[in-house]
Enzyme design. Structure first.
Site, PDB file in Angstrom:
ATOM      1  N   ARG A 151       0.758  -1.084  -0.059  1.00 57.66           N
ATOM      2  CA  ARG A 151       0.084   0.075   0.059  1.00 57.66           C
ATOM      3  C   ARG A 151       0.922   1.173   0.127  1.00 57.66           C
ATOM      4  O   ARG A 151       0.495   2.381  -0.653  1.00 57.66           O
ATOM      5  CB  ARG A 151      -0.920   0.024   0.931  1.00 57.66           C
ATOM      6  CG  ARG A 151      -2.113  -0.990   0.969  1.00 57.66           C
ATOM      7  CD  ARG A 151      -3.004  -1.216   2.250  1.00 57.66           C
ATOM      8  NE  ARG A 151      -4.211  -2.031   1.635  1.00 57.66           N
ATOM      9  CZ  ARG A 151      -4.856  -2.590   2.613  1.00 57.66           C
ATOM     10  NH1 ARG A 151      -4.890  -2.485   4.064  1.00 57.66           N
ATOM     11  NH2 ARG A 151      -6.156  -3.160   2.246  1.00 57.66           N
ATOM     12  N   TYR A 199      -5.913  -0.727  -6.949  1.00 57.44           N
ATOM     13  CA  TYR A 199      -4.803  -1.649  -6.124  1.00 57.44           C
ATOM     14  C   TYR A 199      -4.788  -1.687  -4.769  1.00 57.44           C
ATOM     15  O   TYR A 199      -4.817  -0.673  -3.921  1.00 57.44           O
ATOM     16  CB  TYR A 199      -3.380  -1.260  -6.679  1.00 57.44           C
ATOM     17  CG  TYR A 199      -2.892  -1.835  -8.023  1.00 57.44           C
ATOM     18  CD1 TYR A 199      -3.182  -2.997  -8.447  1.00 57.44           C
ATOM     19  CD2 TYR A 199      -1.940  -1.180  -8.717  1.00 57.44           C
ATOM     20  CE1 TYR A 199      -2.436  -3.598  -9.745  1.00 57.44           C
ATOM     21  CE2 TYR A 199      -1.318  -1.632  -9.810  1.00 57.44           C
ATOM     22  CZ  TYR A 199      -1.755  -2.861 -10.216  1.00 57.44           C
ATOM     23  OH  TYR A 199      -0.950  -3.324 -11.428  1.00 57.44           O
ATOM     24  N   GLU A 200      -4.418  -3.025  -4.400  1.00 61.05           N
ATOM     25  CA  GLU A 200      -4.183  -3.294  -2.803  1.00 61.05           C
ATOM     26  C   GLU A 200      -5.192  -2.637  -1.999  1.00 61.05           C
ATOM     27  O   GLU A 200      -4.752  -2.132  -1.006  1.00 61.05           O
ATOM     28  CB  GLU A 200      -2.711  -2.823  -2.673  1.00 61.05           C
ATOM     29  CG  GLU A 200      -1.789  -3.147  -3.439  1.00 61.05           C
ATOM     30  CD  GLU A 200      -1.550  -4.662  -3.672  1.00 61.05           C
ATOM     31  OE1 GLU A 200      -2.005  -5.197  -2.629  1.00 61.05           O
ATOM     32  OE2 GLU A 200      -1.005  -5.008  -4.634  1.00 61.05           O
ATOM     33  N   GLY A 201      -6.461  -2.962  -2.561  1.00 63.14           N
ATOM     34  CA  GLY A 201      -7.419  -2.469  -1.537  1.00 63.14           C
ATOM     35  C   GLY A 201      -7.812  -1.052  -2.105  1.00 63.14           C
ATOM     36  O   GLY A 201      -6.943  -0.150  -1.892  1.00 63.14           O
TER      37      GLY A 201
END
Length: 578
Positions: A301, A437-439
């Site tokens: 993140r 991306y990534e949450g």
């Protein structure tokens, strides 16, 4: 146009926002001397500009190609990646026990920034390897660390994260991939992995000698939901105890996604165990995958937030170049009727100044976050908790900024920005994946107002915002914004319902991010003025624009942050989405 690394601004951010000299005062990071820092920043900037940037357009036009089960990249990518590995750039922050250089995360973040600014799609390859390294370093056995970390840290092998499944999306607790214990034979103690994963970045390619897939799966009888997931190492090629490669594992790429951008990054649908022979080994213990996953995700993140800075910087540089070169119309109010470069027109200057303020503000937030991560590694009291609060800010706001700056870059090009040949559109297309991306950024904001706001009953976040208010000075817009954020945080921690908190989470996250970024820009401006030089002329103007234009916009989000969820549910689902 050619890419030039933003070396001077990066060095300032590393020194002022990360506080690298304070970090280097600790024996663990003593090698991060001022000379070493400048050498790394200048060196990776030159490497990225010379080796990776020339492949950016080529990668967008030609993309990754899947044929006969093999993914290939355009000519030049293999040589560029090999040069990256051979020069040791992948090993900057790696553990010295496994061949790394043991330098601070802050400097590894700079390597990632420069690579991604030069070529965002290519930069995803080392970025995903970082997540694999983190997971194995924190949760792997000694044998797993000894076997996999030296080759991942060097970059000889690359890593992936295999979380998402077609039916699960962001809800990893709904995954169906299975891991069945093997009780006899040469693989006894390992697991048979079977399932399908989607959106796997660099899931298959021909640049590294092996690909180490980290795969979430369920063991027989595991609890339902996220409590029942485990994490497994599934290499592309089987690995012997001495590190030599054996036969190919039963894992294959099914297809490549046809995407809006990042064409040179192969985004794969991966199938594990088509022939019931996919071998994986457990990391940690069964049902402990969630903890290991968050180790990977936290690092990822921050690095995705870094991508926001990367694409903003690249779009900014292209817009600056075009604005200087494009001649059109006389300047309004000028006695001369001669046409001038569009950089002389007020609205173009507004856009350029906004692009620069947002880019430099996001970079300041990035390196402040990185510095807190390094202090957390050193065990400095409160640093890790503060870093945890900053992660959703840099990921969400940093990527929002990447999209906005790339969009403004298209606008400055006018109609030519909408034409692919200029390259401005590529930055806009590449940027758009980062808020997902990534949450997604909504998940980041939810994390801030639920988990992170709960740290010390809100004390960690309000302490951070209190520092902003104090240093900004009473009565300043920045201090007022910080005080607004504190008041909202207290409301959310008190009388607000969970729905109310989630309804206001995105504007609140933006407000907090702008407050911290503005604070860090203010610190940069003060340092630059004290030291003199070119940045003493430019940085105070950038910081002032941020304070006088960006900060008031964030203050205007207070109403949305505290409005509650009632209006969101005034229409039923059929009326809203019918």
């Amino acid at each position: 146009m050619e890419f030039t690394a933003a070396t001077a601004d990066q060095v300032l951010a590393i020194r002022v926002n990360s506080g690298i000299e304070e970090i280097a005062a600790h024996p663990r990071f003593a090698a991060a001397s001022p000379d070493m820092v400048e050498a790394i920043v200048e060196g990776i900037g030159a490497f990225a500009a010379g080796e990776w940037a020339p492949l950016n357009r080529k990668g967008d036009l030609e993309g990754a190609v899947l044929a006969n089960g093999r993914v290939t990249l355009p000519d030049g990518f293999e040589a560029a990646y090999r040069a990256y590995v051979e020069q040791g750039w992948n090993a900057i922050a790696g553990d010295e026990r496994f061949g790394g250089q043991g330098l601070p995360f802050t400097l590894a973040a700079n390597v990632i920034e420069n690579l991604g600014t030069a070529n965002m799609a290519f930069g995803l390859l080392p970025m995903l390897t970082v997540g694999a390294i983190e997971a194995i370093a924190h949760h792997g056995s000694q044998a797993q660390q000894d076997l996999f970390l030296p080759r991942l840290i060097s970059g000889e092998w690359s890593g992936t994260m295999n979380l998402t499944e077609p039916q699960a999306g962001s809800d990893v607790g709904a995954l169906r991939t299975t891991a069945t214990p093997i009780t006899e034979g040469e693989h006894a103690g390992r697991y048979l992995i079977k399932g399908t994963k989607i959106f796997i970045t660099w899931g298959e390619h021909d640049l590294a000698g092996n690909i180490v897939h980290l795969v979430l799966a369920r063991t027989p009888g595991a609890p339902a939901g996220s409590r029942g997931i485990s994490l497994f190492i599934v290499p592309k090629f089987h690995v012997a105890a001495d590190g030599s490669l054996g036969a190919r594992n039963d894992v294959r790429v099914v297809s490549l996604e046809h995407k809006l951008g990042i064409m040179a990054s192969p985004t794969c649908v991966m199938s594990f165990g088509d022939n019931d022979e996919c071998i994986g080994e457990l990391i940690g213990h069964e049902n402990g995958g969630l903890k290991a996953m968050f180790t990977m995700m936290n690092s990822a993140r921050i690095n995705v937030g870094n991508q926001g800075v990367q694409i903003a910087e690249r779009a900014l540089q292209q817009a600056q170049y075009y604005a200087r070169e494009r001649v059109q119309s006389a300047r309004a109010g000028s006695p001369s009727k001669d046409s001038v470069a569009i950089v002389e027109h007020p609205d173009v200057r507004r856009m350029l100044l906004r692009m620069r303020a947002l880019t430099e503000g996001a970079r300041a937030l990035l390196y402040y976050t990185a510095g807190q991560v390094d202090r957390g590694t050193l065990g400095v009291a409160g640093a890790q908790e503060r870093a945890d609060c900053l992660v959703p800010m840099i990921k969400a706001w940093g990527t929002d900024i990447g999209c906005e700056v790339a969009s403004l870059g298209v606008q400055i090009h006018g109609g030519m920005g909408f034409i692919e040949e200029t390259g401005a559109a590529q930055h806009y297309r590449d940027a758009r994946i980062t808020p997902i991306y990534e949450g997604t950024n909504g998940i980041q904001a939810a994390d801030l107002v639920t988990r992170k706001l709960g740290y010390e009953n809100g004390g960690v976040l309000t302490s951070l915002l209190g520092d902003v208010a104090r240093e900004a000075g009473a009565g300043s817009p920045l201090a007022e914004l910080a005080q607004d954020c504190i008041a909202i945080a207290q409301w959310m921690a008190g009388e607000a319902s969970l729905d109310d908190k989630l309804a206001g989470s995105v504007p609140f996250c933006t407000m907090c991010s702008v407050a911290v970024a503005g604070w860090q820009l203010l610190r940069q401006a003060r340092a630059a003025e004290a030291e003199g030089g070119k940045l003493a002329q430019t940085k105070p103007v950038i910081a002032r624009y941020f304070a006088e234009h960006i900060v008031p916009e964030a203050q205007g989000l207070k109403a949305a942050a505290t409005a509650g969820a009632g209006l969101l549910y005034a229409l039923d689902a059929e009326a809203l989405a019918g």
